[in-house]
Design a protein around this motif. Sequence first.
Motif, PDB file in Angstrom:
ATOM      1  N   LEU A   8       0.807  -1.219   0.000  1.00 22.23           N
ATOM      2  CA  LEU A   8       0.000   0.000   0.000  1.00 22.23           C
ATOM      3  C   LEU A   8       0.840   1.270   0.000  1.00 22.23           C
ATOM      4  O   LEU A   8       0.320   2.372  -0.121  1.00 22.23           O
ATOM      5  CB  LEU A   8      -0.931   0.008   1.215  1.00 22.23           C
ATOM      6  N   THR A  70       0.410  -7.551  -2.703  1.00 24.68           N
ATOM      7  CA  THR A  70       0.721  -6.726  -3.869  1.00 24.68           C
ATOM      8  C   THR A  70      -0.380  -6.853  -4.923  1.00 24.68           C
ATOM      9  O   THR A  70      -0.836  -5.856  -5.486  1.00 24.68           O
ATOM     10  CB  THR A  70       2.082  -7.139  -4.459  1.00 24.68           C
ATOM     11  N   HIS A  72      -3.490  -7.560  -4.487  1.00 22.83           N
ATOM     12  CA  HIS A  72      -4.789  -7.072  -4.028  1.00 22.83           C
ATOM     13  C   HIS A  72      -4.731  -5.733  -3.292  1.00 22.83           C
ATOM     14  O   HIS A  72      -5.700  -5.325  -2.652  1.00 22.83           O
ATOM     15  CB  HIS A  72      -5.447  -8.126  -3.121  1.00 22.83           C
ATOM     16  N   GLY A  73      -3.623  -5.036  -3.395  1.00 23.53           N
ATOM     17  CA  GLY A  73      -3.448  -3.776  -2.673  1.00 23.53           C
ATOM     18  C   GLY A  73      -4.535  -2.765  -2.951  1.00 23.53           C
ATOM     19  O   GLY A  73      -4.960  -2.033  -2.051  1.00 23.53           O
ATOM     20  N   THR A  74      -5.034  -2.708  -4.190  1.00 22.22           N
ATOM     21  CA  THR A  74      -6.067  -1.719  -4.508  1.00 22.22           C
ATOM     22  C   THR A  74      -7.368  -1.984  -3.755  1.00 22.22           C
ATOM     23  O   THR A  74      -8.156  -1.068  -3.564  1.00 22.22           O
ATOM     24  CB  THR A  74      -6.351  -1.684  -6.024  1.00 22.22           C
ATOM     25  N   THR A  77      -7.304   0.360  -0.779  1.00 26.89           N
ATOM     26  CA  THR A  77      -7.051   1.800  -0.918  1.00 26.89           C
ATOM     27  C   THR A  77      -8.287   2.650  -0.650  1.00 26.89           C
ATOM     28  O   THR A  77      -8.160   3.788  -0.224  1.00 26.89           O
ATOM     29  CB  THR A  77      -6.494   2.145  -2.313  1.00 26.89           C
ATOM     30  N   ASN A  78      -9.477   2.134  -0.877  1.00 21.78           N
ATOM     31  CA  ASN A  78     -10.685   2.920  -0.646  1.00 21.78           C
ATOM     32  C   ASN A  78     -11.424   2.488   0.606  1.00 21.78           C
ATOM     33  O   ASN A  78     -12.551   2.912   0.840  1.00 21.78           O
ATOM     34  CB  ASN A  78     -11.622   2.800  -1.856  1.00 21.78           C
TER      35      ASN A  78
END
Length: 83
Positions: A8, A70, A72-74, A77-78
């Motif tokens: 992240l 890495t 699934h990091g997105t 993010t929200n």
Amino acid sequence: MRALHDALNRRIAYKEMSPEELRVLSGAPVSVVDVLLAAWSASVGQPAYITTSVAGLIGRAPRTFRRWATDHGTAFTNYAPDS
């Protein structure tokens, strides 16, 4: 935690729960929580038990946690935890 920090590109703060907090917040029967706590406590400092079960089930070598983080990091993010 380091794998998530790196994936992240930011520091993640966490607070370890006390056994009593886990008993109250988990919603699981106290006896189940106590068995898990005892098992986790007994495993501290012991090498992880590694098997080939996952590879046998999915037909390939499993990803490391770092690779998963890495990939699934997105998904994180929200995320905004409840206040």
